[in-house]
Design a protein around this motif. Structure first.
Motif, PDB file in Angstrom:
ATOM      1  N   ASN A 157       0.823  -1.199   0.000  1.00 58.10           N
ATOM      2  CA  ASN A 157       0.000   0.000   0.000  1.00 58.10           C
ATOM      3  C   ASN A 157       0.868   1.265   0.000  1.00 58.10           C
ATOM      4  OD1 ASN A 157      -2.409  -1.620   0.348  1.00 58.10           O
ATOM      5  ND2 ASN A 157      -1.760  -1.870   2.478  1.00 58.10           N
ATOM      6  N   SER A 163      -4.546   5.414   2.748  1.00 59.28           N
ATOM      7  CA  SER A 163      -3.846   4.195   2.391  1.00 59.28           C
ATOM      8  C   SER A 163      -4.443   3.712   1.078  1.00 59.28           C
ATOM      9  CB  SER A 163      -4.009   3.129   3.480  1.00 59.28           C
ATOM     10  OG  SER A 163      -3.539   1.871   3.023  1.00 59.28           O
ATOM     11  N   ASP A 166      -4.194   1.042  -2.238  1.00 59.59           N
ATOM     12  CA  ASP A 166      -3.650  -0.213  -2.749  1.00 59.59           C
ATOM     13  C   ASP A 166      -2.805   0.083  -3.979  1.00 59.59           C
ATOM     14  OD1 ASP A 166      -3.629  -2.686  -4.526  1.00 59.59           O
ATOM     15  OD2 ASP A 166      -4.569  -3.509  -2.739  1.00 59.59           O
ATOM     16  N   ASN A 184      -7.891   1.929   0.840  1.00 56.93           N
ATOM     17  CA  ASN A 184      -8.121   0.994   1.942  1.00 56.93           C
ATOM     18  C   ASN A 184      -8.798   1.693   3.112  1.00 56.93           C
ATOM     19  OD1 ASN A 184      -6.651  -1.230   0.672  1.00 56.93           O
ATOM     20  ND2 ASN A 184      -4.803  -0.047   1.100  1.00 56.93           N
ATOM     21  N   TRP A 185      -8.267   2.868   3.457  1.00 58.63           N
ATOM     22  CA  TRP A 185      -8.843   3.684   4.509  1.00 58.63           C
ATOM     23  C   TRP A 185      -8.364   5.119   4.347  1.00 58.63           C
ATOM     24  CZ3 TRP A 185      -5.014   6.110   7.118  1.00 58.63           C
ATOM     25  CH2 TRP A 185      -3.792   5.464   7.306  1.00 58.63           C
ATOM     26  N   ASP A 224      -3.145  -0.612   9.567  1.00 58.74           N
ATOM     27  CA  ASP A 224      -4.018  -1.614   8.967  1.00 58.74           C
ATOM     28  C   ASP A 224      -5.466  -1.130   8.854  1.00 58.74           C
ATOM     29  OD1 ASP A 224      -2.123  -3.838   8.560  1.00 58.74           O
ATOM     30  OD2 ASP A 224      -1.977  -3.799  10.742  1.00 58.74           O
ATOM     31  N   GLN A 225      -5.943  -0.402   9.865  1.00 59.68           N
ATOM     32  CA  GLN A 225      -7.326   0.074   9.842  1.00 59.68           C
ATOM     33  C   GLN A 225      -7.466   1.587   9.681  1.00 59.68           C
ATOM     34  OE1 GLN A 225      -6.490  -2.066  12.703  1.00 59.68           O
ATOM     35  NE2 GLN A 225      -7.018  -3.824  11.424  1.00 59.68           N
TER      36      GLN A 225
END
Length: 301
Positions: free
Chosen positions: A110, A122, A124, A131-132, A177-178
């Motif tokens: 990412n 973030s 891809d 992603n977020w 990640d989130q």
């Protein structure tokens, strides 16, 4: 330039707006006319593409692509070999922005980057899909200057956490990640900061020149020192277990990570130091205001 300061070779490319990236095929950069250039190791052009905007940060290579962020709020991906455009992500730019420090980072597959509207995303790298995203908190004011949300220090990563300094001196730590905030704190710093994984600390220079250590996990303060107060210190770096910071009189200060006490200092040049100190290959490089470049061995510090 060799490790002892000898000029080994030089080659002219052209005036650039961005830094230069070493790629697996050669070098890449954005020129002053807004073209991304990818050249081989002999500086022959592999491909070129008109971005129609300048870029301050060098392109980055990831998964067979070159990704570049331009000042108009676009993140563009090109095939490394052919230069074919793969995808574009773009935001709506605010009316007023300042030149911040938003060099994109790579986390897993990412691209992590920040934009002038205070949004951290973030993306891809393969698809360009988000992603977020997270919006930094800022002032709510009728004054457009007070509402600026640009990033003023390079973002840094430790493990799965992202450390971001906003232009109002607010530090935000996000889960990579989130995209969720781990903690946020107003620490009144506009300089680059240093992360210490061994001691789990974050070291920053505040706007008044004082130094502060913060627990990376909780955001609580560990120590605070004032011996560089009003000396306009540079951003701080961690080298060989010692903190290094320059000042307006041209001194390079070595500082203890344990308590922030000064350990030593070196007079580099009377013109002063304003640029960030760089460590490479067991050497520390410092550039003075007069343009002098000095190298110190890490073992000497």
């Amino acid at each position: 330039i060799s490790h002892d300061g000898e000029l080994l070779s030089k080659q002219w490319i052209e005036a650039t707006s961005s830094g230069v990236t070493k790629t697996s095929l050669g070098i890449a950069y954005v020129n002053k006319n807004g073209f991304i250039q990818h050249k081989d190791k002999n500086l022959a052009v592999l491909w070129s593409s008109d971005l129609k905007a300048l870029a301050f940060d060098a392109p980055i290579e990831i998964d067979g692509q070159l990704v570049v962020q331009t000042i108009d709020g676009r993140l563009s991906s090109f095939d490394l070999t052919t230069g074919q455009l793969q995808w574009v992500y773009q935001i709506v730019q605010p009316e007023l922005t300042i030149k911040g420090e938003t060099t994109p980072l790579i986390y897993k597959n990412n691209i992590i980057t920040a934009f002038a509207n205070g949004r951290i995303v973030s993306v891809d790298a393969s698809t360009g899909l988000v992603n977020w995203e997270y919006s930094l908190k800022g002032a709510v004011s009728s004054n457009v200057l007070e509402n600026l949300l640009d990033i003023d220090a390079p973002m840094q990563m430790v493990g799965n956490q992202l450390f971001v300094m906003g232009n109002h001196g607010n530090m935000t730590v996000l889960n990579l990640d989130q995209g969720n905030p781990v903690w946020e704190k107003d620490i009144q710093s506009l300089k680059s900061f240093a992360l210490d994984e061994i001691n789990n600390r974050l070291y920053v220079v505040l706007v008044d020149g004082s130094l502060t250590a913060i627990n990376m996990a909780t955001g609580t303060f560990a120590w605070h020192e004032n011996f560089l107060l009003y000396r306009n210190p540079t951003g701080i770096v961690l080298v060989n277990g010692v903190l290094l910071v320059g000042d307006y009189e041209g001194y390079l200060h070595a500082v203890s990570t344990k308590n922030g006490q000064p350990l030593n200092r070196y007079r580099i040049d009377s013109s002063g130091i304003q640029t960030k100190i760089v460590e490479y290959n067991s050497n520390v490089y410092v550039q003075s205001q007069s343009g002098k470049l000095i190298s110190l061995s890490v073992s000497e510090i």
